[in-house]
Design an enzyme around this catalytic site. Sequence first.
Site, PDB file in Angstrom:
ATOM      1  CB  SER A 176      -0.902   0.013   1.244  1.00 47.28           C
ATOM      2  OG  SER A 176      -1.515   1.276   1.424  1.00 47.28           O
ATOM      3  CE1 TYR A 189      -4.595  -2.328   4.939  1.00 44.91           C
ATOM      4  CE2 TYR A 189      -3.575  -0.197   4.541  1.00 44.91           C
ATOM      5  CZ  TYR A 189      -4.174  -1.337   4.059  1.00 44.91           C
ATOM      6  OH  TYR A 189      -4.362  -1.502   2.705  1.00 44.91           O
TER       7      TYR A 189
END
Length: 282
Positions: A176, A189
Amino acid sequence: MSKPEKFPEQDQSQPGDEYKMYPEPEIIREDYKGSDKLKGKTALITGGDSGIGRSAAVHFAREGANVAIVYLEETEDALETKKLIEIEGGNCLIISGDLKEESFCREVIKNVINEFGQLDVVVNNAAMQFPKSKVEDITSAQFDETFRTNIYPYFYIVKESLSYLKEGGVIINTTSVTAYRGSEHLLDYSSTKGAIVSFTRSLSKMLVKRKIRVNAVAPGPIWTPLIPSTFDNISDFGKDVPMERAGQPSEVGPAYVFLACKDSSYITGQVIHVNGGEIIGS
């Protein structure tokens, strides 16, 4: 498909369902033309029922691959993905279960081999997130759950896959943009996504002599079920990137095709950034 500038507020619980989203994400462009880049290949995609995983699955099918997808509990989405793959002329195996369990990951690989007799491309993609604005709000249980969901299965799936991946095999991991720029509300995350970058780079070095390539894709803000199921106030989702809009899964799927096929035969240990224009350092 026009790219929406704003998204209507909507509420879902994790892991989220694509069939409930409005507007519906674009999975593949109508004018995307396959050219047998993955003909005769078998691909496994975790989190392949929706979002980026679904897009990669349908793109792979249009390029000639058979696809196995793994999902947690989103059966309606998984069946729709299977239908989309079959429309493209591919065969699809759907497998439901919890990737946090190593024994289940072993069963996934066995099922793929039993169904298709081979495994050529592994896409580790499944993930979850729990936005919190303060460290004190992140419980130890949440921190553990995020890591056990987002990075442990990558290791489990790869370890079992290596019994079947041959020379020319490919592993693609989904990281990400948050691994590179950080995120003030996604501490755990983004930490797992940073771990995935290091996992990709190290694994590529481990497997290069076996002629198995390992790369990653780092999406920015993409319109997937993860967004309405985890964020409030999504109307301006994606507006903070240079292109001033969220991306669609259809704009990420081709990156997986590129990394899965021979077009990227001289690329390993790298990350493709599909993020709407954010400049990312290494």
